[in-house]
Scaffold this active site. Sequence first.
Site, PDB file in Angstrom:
ATOM      1  N   ARG A 145      -0.648  -4.480   6.862  1.00  0.00           N
ATOM      2  CA  ARG A 145      -0.365  -4.274   5.439  1.00  0.00           C
ATOM      3  C   ARG A 145       1.050  -3.735   5.268  1.00  0.00           C
ATOM      4  O   ARG A 145       1.510  -2.916   6.064  1.00  0.00           O
ATOM      5  CB  ARG A 145      -1.355  -3.271   4.824  1.00  0.00           C
ATOM      6  N   ARG A 186       0.874  -1.181   0.000  1.00  0.00           N
ATOM      7  CA  ARG A 186       0.000   0.000   0.000  1.00  0.00           C
ATOM      8  C   ARG A 186       0.905   1.223   0.000  1.00  0.00           C
ATOM      9  O   ARG A 186       1.858   1.300   0.776  1.00  0.00           O
ATOM     10  CB  ARG A 186      -0.887   0.006   1.236  1.00  0.00           C
ATOM     11  N   GLU A 243     -12.194   3.765  -3.430  1.00  0.00           N
ATOM     12  CA  GLU A 243     -12.473   2.349  -3.630  1.00  0.00           C
ATOM     13  C   GLU A 243     -12.787   2.141  -5.111  1.00  0.00           C
ATOM     14  O   GLU A 243     -13.318   3.037  -5.771  1.00  0.00           O
ATOM     15  CB  GLU A 243     -13.676   1.927  -2.781  1.00  0.00           C
TER      16      GLU A 243
END
Length: 165
Positions: free
Chosen positions: A94, A52, A60
């Site tokens: 992440r 990320r 989104e």
Amino acid sequence: MTVCLRLMCALVLSLHGVVQASEVWTGWVSWVMDGDTVLLVREGQHEPIKLRIDGIDAPETCQPGGAESRDELIRLVLRKSVQVVDLGQDVYGRQIGRLNLNGVDLGAEMVRSGMAWAYRFRTGKGPYAVLQRQAQKQKMGVFAVPEAAMSPPVFRKFHGTCHGS
């Protein structure tokens, strides 16, 4: 409060915003998942790493502007070699990092073009806040219709993610 204690508090507060890279490495982008997440294959490796991009939050993919944001990142990096400033993992586990292509900070480029919001989890507006304000003023990307621009966290709050989680 003593002078020494004040200095210590100032030092702690100033260090809070400092980004420390754990490692810098090169890889090529094998896939773009959305406007702020890519799969990279590290030089000399075979398995892709999901990363990320630090400092940005893209719409989104099912959100208005989401497909365009993803397509812009595809245009910028897909199948290209990039330098990764690996910042470790975020609170969600992440992998987080900054991407550079030929000296260009790709997170900054996504915000500059209006394809992502400036973002820093729980610590303010992020490193690209000025670029976001410029994109909003120039009505670029997701900010072309300001009243329709909904930040990803607000979108997720009302609609969830595109993946149903």
